[in-house]
Design an enzyme around this catalytic site. Structure first.
Site, mmCIF file in Angstrom:
data_model
loop_
_atom_site.group_PDB
_atom_site.id
_atom_site.type_symbol
_atom_site.label_atom_id
_atom_site.label_comp_id
_atom_site.label_asym_id
_atom_site.label_seq_id
_atom_site.Cartn_x
_atom_site.Cartn_y
_atom_site.Cartn_z
ATOM 1 N NE ARG A 102 22.781 21.837 -112.833
ATOM 2 C CZ ARG A 102 23.110 21.246 -111.701
ATOM 3 N NH1 ARG A 102 23.090 19.927 -111.603
ATOM 4 N NH2 ARG A 102 23.464 21.944 -110.649
ATOM 5 N N GLY A 103 26.652 22.202 -113.145
ATOM 6 C CA GLY A 103 27.328 22.071 -111.855
ATOM 7 C C GLY A 103 28.832 22.121 -112.101
ATOM 8 N NE ARG B 146 26.418 27.207 -117.621
ATOM 9 C CZ ARG B 146 25.691 26.882 -116.549
ATOM 10 N NH1 ARG B 146 25.706 25.643 -116.089
ATOM 11 N NH2 ARG B 146 24.974 27.796 -115.929
ATOM 12 C CD GLN C 185 19.474 25.027 -112.222
ATOM 13 O OE1 GLN C 185 18.513 25.654 -111.791
ATOM 14 N NE2 GLN C 185 20.351 25.580 -113.038
ATOM 15 C CG ASP D 265 28.775 27.711 -110.180
ATOM 16 O OD1 ASP D 265 27.885 27.972 -109.348
ATOM 17 O OD2 ASP D 265 28.687 26.794 -111.003
ATOM 18 C CG ASN E 192 26.160 28.563 -105.550
ATOM 19 O OD1 ASN E 192 26.607 27.694 -106.291
ATOM 20 N ND2 ASN E 192 25.107 28.345 -104.789
ATOM 21 C CE LYS E 193 22.191 28.367 -111.211
ATOM 22 N NZ LYS E 193 22.412 28.840 -112.606
HETATM 23 O O1 MRU Z 1 23.682 26.685 -113.675
HETATM 24 P P1 MRU Z 1 24.110 25.464 -112.926
HETATM 25 O O2 MRU Z 1 23.014 24.500 -112.703
HETATM 26 O O3 MRU Z 1 25.339 24.841 -113.524
HETATM 27 O O4 MRU Z 1 24.544 26.035 -111.500
HETATM 28 C C1 MRU Z 1 25.083 25.150 -110.561
HETATM 29 C C2 MRU Z 1 25.345 25.766 -109.260
HETATM 30 O O5 MRU Z 1 25.202 26.956 -109.063
HETATM 31 C C3 MRU Z 1 25.898 24.879 -108.201
HETATM 32 O O6 MRU Z 1 25.496 25.327 -106.935
HETATM 33 C C4 MRU Z 1 27.417 24.931 -108.255
HETATM 34 O O7 MRU Z 1 27.873 24.605 -109.541
HETATM 35 C C5 MRU Z 1 28.044 24.045 -107.281
HETATM 36 S S1 MRU Z 1 28.011 22.377 -107.882
HETATM 37 C C6 MRU Z 1 28.691 21.344 -106.778
#
Ligand code: MRU
Length: 365
Positions: free
Chosen positions: A53-54, A94, A207, A248, A258-259
Site C-alpha cells: 500500500r502507499g 485501487r 497504518q 495519493d 490523502n488518507k
Molecule cells: O490506504 P493506504 O494505506 O494505501 O493509504 C496510504 C496513504 O494515504 C499515504 O499517505 C499515501 O499513499 C502517501 S504514501 C507515500
C-alpha cells in the site's frame, strides 16, 4: 517486533529467480511475513488487500504486475490485447492513488515497443526496476529538501524539539526507501536535530500506529501514537510545529488526496497557524484533473473494515459496532489547496499554487 531480518525495501526481486517478493504489511508489526507474487490475480489481490500500500509502492507493484503478466502470457506470447487487459485489471485494484495507473501505463508503453516475447518480458522487468529506483531517489531528494524546513523550525525554537504530526503511513513501507513524509524526518534525525513525531493511528486499518510507529521505532526516532482526533487539541496547545503528510494524488492546482482524516488535520492546522506540508514525488501529480474535491475518485472500501476489529476473525465477539449498524468506509479525502502551506517534492519545496507547481515540475531534480 518480528524476529527475522527486516528487508530494506517492501518489494524486491528474489535474487537469481524471476520471483517478485513483498512484505505483507497487513501482518505488521506482529509478524514479518514475506509473500511471493506469481500471478496477476495475486498482484491485484495484494494491492486491493493492502499487503502492499502507499502510492509509490502500489505503482511499483503494478509495474511488476505487468512483468508477471508478460511472463505468464498464454501461448508464450504477451499480445498487445492481453497486456492491455491485464493492465486494466491491475489499475482497477485501487482507484485513488494515481501512481498505480501512471506506473502501469508507463510500463505498458515500454513493453509494447518490443516485438518478441523475451523482449517484452525483459522490458517489463527492467522498467519496473527503473521505476523503483527512481522512487527511491525521489525519496532521498524529498528528504534533502524537507530537512531545510525542519532545520529552520529547530533554529527558531533555539534547538528545542521540533514536533511533527503525520497521518497514515507515508514512510518507507509506502515507498521504496525512506518514504515521503518521513524522509525529512529521517534526514533531520540523522543530522542530530531534536525531533518528535506525533503519529495518528489512522482508523480503520491503523497504518499510523502499526506501520509508521514501527518504522520510526526501528530508527530510534522519538514518537508518540495518538488517536486520530487528537491533533486539533495538540495544535491548540502549541504542541505541533508542522504537519507533514503524503499524498495519493494531487492536482496541479494544489488539491491533495490523502488518507481519510487528512482534511480535518489541515483545517485544524489552519485554525492554529501550524504549517501544513505535503511530501510527494512528481509521480503523484495528476496532470489531467484540476478540481481535486470534485474529480479525484475516492475509494470506498468494505464497511466491515470499520465494523470489526482489524486483523482478527469476523466474529460477533470482534464487532466494534452493533451487528445491524451499517458503516461507510471512505478511504481518502481531499484537502483543498487553500489549506496547504506547501509541497515538498524531489525537485524542491513550493507553495500549493498552480504556477509554482508547474514551474517546479518542469525543473530537473
Ligand atoms: O490506504 P493506504 O494505506 O494505501 O493509504 C496510504 C496513504 O494515504 C499515504 O499517505 C499515501 O499513499 C502517501 S504514501 C507515500
Amino acid at each position: 517486533m518480528p524476529e527475522r531480518e527486516v528487508p530494506s525495501r517492501p518489494i524486491w526481486m528474489k535474487p537469481d529467480e524471476a520471483v517478485v517478493q513483498i512484505i505483507d504489511q497487513r501482518k505488521l508489526p506482529g509478524e514479518l511475513a514475506v509473500v511471493d507474487l506469481e500471478s496477476v490475480d495475486e498482484v491485484v489481490s495484494a494491492i486491493y488487500e493492502l499487503m502492499v500500500r502507499g502510492a509509490p509502492l502500489i505503482g511499483v507493484t503494478g509495474a511488476y504486475g505487468l512483468y508477471i503478466a508478460a511472463r505468464n502470457a498464454p501461448e508464450d506470447f504477451p499480445s498487445d490485447d492481453y497486456l492491455a487487459r491485464e493492465a486494466l485489471r491491475i489499475k482497477a485494484a485501487r482507484p485513488t492513488a494515481v501512481n498505480l495507473a501512471w506506473a502501469v501505463d508507463r510500463t505498458l508503453a515500454v513493453i509494447l515497443e518490443e516485438k518478441t516475447a523475451g523482449g517484452r518480458v525483459d522490458a517489463a522487468r527492467s522498467e519496473a526496476a527503473a521505476i523503483a529506483e527512481e522512487e527511491a531517489e525521489n525519496s532521498r531528494n524529498i528528504g534533502r529538501h524537507g530537512l531545510a524546513l525542519l532545520r529552520e523550525i529547530s533554529s527558531k525554537k533555539g534547538g528545542g524539539p521540533v514536533n511533527i504530526l503525520t497521518h497514515c503511513n507515508a514512510g518507507r513501507l509506502a515507498c521504496i526507501e525512506l518514504g515521503t513524509a518521513t524522509a525529512p524526518i529521517y534526514a533531520a534525525h540523522q543530522k542530530g536535530i531534536d525531533i518528535h513525531v506525533w503519529v495518528d493511528e489512522t482508523r480503520p486499518l491503523h497504518q499510523g500506529s502499526r506501520l509508521t510507529a514501527w518504522e520510526l521505532g526501528m530508527e530510534n526516532v522519538p514518537h508518540t501514537v495518538i488517536v486520530d482526533n487528537t491533533g486539533g487539541h495538540l495544535m491548540q496547545h502549541g504542541m505541533v510545529d508542522i504537519v507533514i503528510v503524503g499524498s495519493d494524488r494531487s492536482t496541479l492546482t494544489g488539491d491533495v488526496a490523502n488518507k481519510i482524516g487528512t482534511y480535518l488535520k489541515a483545517l485544524a492546522a489552519r485554525d492554529n497557524d501550524v504549517p501544513f506540508y505535503v511530501a510527494l514525488p512528481s509521480s503523484t501529480f495528476d496532470r489531467q484533473i484540476r478540481d481535486g474535491v470534485a474529480d479525484i475518485p475516492i475509494e470506498l472500501r468494505d464497511p466491515d473494515e470499520v465494523r470489526y476489529m482489524p486483523g482478527v476473525e469476523k466474529t460477533d465477539g470482534n464487532l466494534l459496532v452493533p451487528k445491524d449498524s451499517p458503516a461507510a468506509n471512505y478511504a481518502f479525502d481531499v484537502t483543498p489547496a487553500r489549506l496547504v502551506t506547501g509541497f515538498i517534492t524531489e525537485r524542491g519545496v513550493c507553495p500549493a499554487e498552480e504556477a509554482a507547481i508547474r514551474r517546479i515540475l518542469a525543473e530537473k531534480s
